[in-house]
Design a protein around this motif. Structure first.
Motif, PDB file in Angstrom:
ATOM      1  N   ASP A 114       0.805  -1.224   0.000  1.00 46.41           N
ATOM      2  CA  ASP A 114       0.000   0.000   0.000  1.00 46.41           C
ATOM      3  C   ASP A 114       0.841   1.278   0.000  1.00 46.41           C
ATOM      4  N   ARG A 115       2.077   1.191   0.442  1.00 44.38           N
ATOM      5  CA  ARG A 115       2.941   2.381   0.450  1.00 44.38           C
ATOM      6  C   ARG A 115       3.240   2.885  -0.964  1.00 44.38           C
ATOM      7  N   GLN A 116       2.940   2.091  -1.959  1.00 44.58           N
ATOM      8  CA  GLN A 116       3.133   2.501  -3.357  1.00 44.58           C
ATOM      9  C   GLN A 116       2.034   3.449  -3.847  1.00 44.58           C
ATOM     10  N   ILE A 117       0.918   3.496  -3.154  1.00 44.94           N
ATOM     11  CA  ILE A 117      -0.237   4.266  -3.629  1.00 44.94           C
ATOM     12  C   ILE A 117       0.058   5.762  -3.555  1.00 44.94           C
ATOM     13  N   ARG A 118      -0.068   6.415  -4.716  1.00 43.41           N
ATOM     14  CA  ARG A 118       0.117   7.862  -4.809  1.00 43.41           C
ATOM     15  C   ARG A 118      -1.186   8.585  -5.132  1.00 43.41           C
ATOM     16  N   ARG A 119      -2.128   7.844  -5.727  1.00 46.51           N
ATOM     17  CA  ARG A 119      -3.455   8.387  -6.041  1.00 46.51           C
ATOM     18  C   ARG A 119      -4.492   7.349  -5.645  1.00 46.51           C
ATOM     19  N   LEU A 120      -5.569   7.835  -5.038  1.00 43.15           N
ATOM     20  CA  LEU A 120      -6.641   6.959  -4.599  1.00 43.15           C
ATOM     21  C   LEU A 120      -7.952   7.625  -4.977  1.00 43.15           C
ATOM     22  N   SER A 121      -8.822   6.882  -5.653  1.00 43.38           N
ATOM     23  CA  SER A 121     -10.067   7.460  -6.143  1.00 43.38           C
ATOM     24  C   SER A 121     -11.233   6.543  -5.801  1.00 43.38           C
ATOM     25  N   TYR A 122     -12.330   7.163  -5.347  1.00 44.48           N
ATOM     26  CA  TYR A 122     -13.546   6.420  -5.020  1.00 44.48           C
ATOM     27  C   TYR A 122     -14.732   7.172  -5.593  1.00 44.48           C
ATOM     28  N   GLN A 123     -15.638   6.435  -6.207  1.00 44.21           N
ATOM     29  CA  GLN A 123     -16.830   7.040  -6.796  1.00 44.21           C
ATOM     30  C   GLN A 123     -17.988   6.069  -6.626  1.00 44.21           C
ATOM     31  N   GLU A 124     -19.197   6.612  -6.494  1.00 43.30           N
ATOM     32  CA  GLU A 124     -20.398   5.779  -6.427  1.00 43.30           C
ATOM     33  C   GLU A 124     -21.294   6.082  -7.606  1.00 43.30           C
ATOM     34  N   ALA A 137      -3.121   1.193 -11.656  1.00 41.89           N
ATOM     35  CA  ALA A 137      -2.280   1.690 -12.750  1.00 41.89           C
ATOM     36  C   ALA A 137      -0.965   2.230 -12.204  1.00 41.89           C
ATOM     37  N   ALA A 138       0.064   2.081 -12.992  1.00 38.56           N
ATOM     38  CA  ALA A 138       1.347   2.699 -12.655  1.00 38.56           C
ATOM     39  C   ALA A 138       1.228   4.205 -12.863  1.00 38.56           C
ATOM     40  N   VAL A 139       1.898   4.971 -12.025  1.00 38.21           N
ATOM     41  CA  VAL A 139       1.969   6.430 -12.192  1.00 38.21           C
ATOM     42  C   VAL A 139       3.439   6.818 -12.227  1.00 38.21           C
ATOM     43  N   PRO A 140       3.747   7.930 -12.862  1.00 42.73           N
ATOM     44  CA  PRO A 140       5.142   8.347 -12.941  1.00 42.73           C
ATOM     45  C   PRO A 140       5.735   8.611 -11.557  1.00 42.73           C
ATOM     46  N   ASP A 141       7.019   8.333 -11.406  1.00 41.11           N
ATOM     47  CA  ASP A 141       7.709   8.647 -10.156  1.00 41.11           C
ATOM     48  C   ASP A 141       7.584  10.127  -9.856  1.00 41.11           C
ATOM     49  N   GLY A 142       7.520  10.464  -8.591  1.00 43.23           N
ATOM     50  CA  GLY A 142       7.452  11.856  -8.185  1.00 43.23           C
ATOM     51  C   GLY A 142       6.050  12.410  -8.113  1.00 43.23           C
ATOM     52  N   VAL A 143       5.052  11.557  -8.347  1.00 44.26           N
ATOM     53  CA  VAL A 143       3.657  12.021  -8.280  1.00 44.26           C
ATOM     54  C   VAL A 143       3.122  11.812  -6.898  1.00 44.26           C
TER      55      VAL A 143
END
Length: 143
Positions: A114-124, A137-143
């Motif tokens: 979980d320490r890899q998570i840089r963006r988290l999104s939730y929608q209903e 999804a992978a995200v660029p380093d530094g995000v």
């Protein structure tokens, strides 16, 4: 040589996601979330096998869209995302409990930790029946 592995994986799951609301591990044999955990792991396994997915090691984004009948929400965003993320990370680090009851599903991991998570999104979204979509999804380093 070009890296051809997938950098994003999206899949659908019928029913409700596992929720993480207590100190007891949702991976414990007989836990009340066991059916939801297995359903999510099976859906992730099928999607990973279909695409040749290998667990990501760098920064990631996790998105979840919950579909549910209006007025029938089953938990808050943090407990729903917490349960999904716990299930999708590498479970081998959960050494304090036995995981043999998961069989081959113990090896299903879309990312390491979980320490890899840089963006988290939730929608209903409104729907007749419960289901959810997960995207890692992978995200660029530094995000």
């Amino acid at each position: 040589m070009q890296d051809t592995r997938a950098l994003a994986l999206t899949f659908e799951v019928s029913g409700l996601p596992p929720v993480k609301t207590e100190a007891l591990s949702i991976f414990a044999a007989g836990h009340r979330q066991a059916t939801r955990v297995r359903t999510l792991l099976q859906a992730a396994l099928i999607a990973a096998q279909r695409t040749g997915w290998t667990p990501l090691g760098g920064p990631i984004a996790v998105e979840m869209v919950l579909r549910c009948p209006p007025g029938h929400r089953t938990g808050d965003a943090s407990t729903l995302l917490g349960g999904v993320c716990a299930v999708l990370q590498d479970k081998k680090r959960v050494s304090s409990i036995g995981l043999t009851h998961l069989g081959v599903l113990v090896d299903v991991a879309l990312y390491q930790d979980d320490r890899q998570i840089r963006r988290l999104s939730y929608q209903e979204e409104p729907a007749e029946d419960f289901s959810y979509r997960v995207r890692v999804a992978a995200v660029p380093d530094g995000v």
